[in-house]
Design an enzyme around this catalytic site. Structure first.
Site, PDB file in Angstrom:
ATOM      1  N   VAL A  53       1.432  -1.288   0.541  1.00  0.00           N
ATOM      2  CA  VAL A  53       0.108  -0.052   0.638  1.00  0.00           C
ATOM      3  C   VAL A  53       1.326   1.636  -0.389  1.00  0.00           C
ATOM      4  CG1 VAL A  53      -2.102   1.270   1.667  1.00  0.00           C
ATOM      5  CG2 VAL A  53      -1.859  -1.103   1.107  1.00  0.00           C
ATOM      6  N   CYS A  54       2.004   1.330   1.013  1.00  0.00           N
ATOM      7  CA  CYS A  54       3.122   1.987   0.823  1.00  0.00           C
ATOM      8  C   CYS A  54       3.416   2.413  -0.490  1.00  0.00           C
ATOM      9  CB  CYS A  54       3.637   2.581   1.612  1.00  0.00           C
ATOM     10  SG  CYS A  54       3.226   1.707   3.802  1.00  0.00           S
ATOM     11  N   THR A  55       3.624   1.861  -1.462  1.00  0.00           N
ATOM     12  CA  THR A  55       4.220   1.229  -2.576  1.00  0.00           C
ATOM     13  C   THR A  55       3.517   2.711  -3.403  1.00  0.00           C
ATOM     14  OG1 THR A  55       5.993  -0.104  -2.481  1.00  0.00           O
ATOM     15  CG2 THR A  55       5.272   0.623  -4.352  1.00  0.00           C
TER      16      THR A  55
ATOM     17  N   LEU B 223       3.106   6.139  -2.344  1.00  0.00           N
ATOM     18  CA  LEU B 223       4.483   7.293  -2.927  1.00  0.00           C
ATOM     19  C   LEU B 223       4.250   7.045  -4.571  1.00  0.00           C
ATOM     20  CD1 LEU B 223       5.986   8.331  -0.557  1.00  0.00           C
ATOM     21  CD2 LEU B 223       4.017   7.011   0.217  1.00  0.00           C
TER      22      LEU B 223
END
Length: 160
Positions: free
Chosen positions: A53-55, A58
């Site tokens: 999810v962070c990838t 960002l």
């Protein structure tokens, strides 16, 4: 632990080490909130480099960076990983925003978003040019995030 700031609150200054990928060079330096006075700043708190999810989050903001910058904003990603991890993440994903390291979660704690197990709650804060909180999105657990177009909408017409 501090509470999550409210809209209109002055955001306390902080200084974190970070880096920004420019071509093939990852420039490392300290980033301070006060250096952004006079223009809006988007603070993107995310739990970890290279997580699914962070990838996605960002990369989404990196892809939309021109739209965010055209609204006059600077975007900083902040997570508990160190600069070596941030550099690898930025290089692997060609991220176009500075990534700041909050290894002790001091800044996350000051924003009231420090969380056991995951380190911090996925959050986005827009700070106006006078250092006041203009908008926020804070998740309870953290699999969702506002798209870049939503951030641009909240930045539209923002003048300090």
């Amino acid at each position: 632990m501090a509470s999550i700031p409210e809209i209109g609150d002055i955001v306390g200054d902080f200084c974190l080490p970070g880096g920004h990928l420019d071509g093939e060079t990852f420039h490392r330096r300290d980033y301070t909130l006060c250096e952004q006075r006079g223009k809006p700043l988007v603070l993107v708190f995310y739990p970890g480099d290279n997580t699914p999810v962070c990838t996605a989050q960002l990369c989404s903001y990196s892809d939309g960076i021109d739209q965010l910058q055209s609204a006059g904003a600077t975007v900083w990603g902040i997570s508990p990983q160190g600069l070596d991890s941030h550099e690898k993440f930025a290089r692997n994903r060609r991220l176009s925003m500075p990534l700041l390291s909050d290894e002790e979660r001091v800044v996350a704690k000051s924003f009231g978003i420090s969380a056991p197990l995951i380190g911090l709650r996925r959050s986005v804060f827009i700070v106006n040019g006078h250092g006041r909180l203009h908008w926020k999105h804070v998740t309870a657990i953290g699999a969702s995030y506002p798209p870049a177009v939503t951030l641009s909408t909240h930045l539209a017409g923002l003048t300090g």
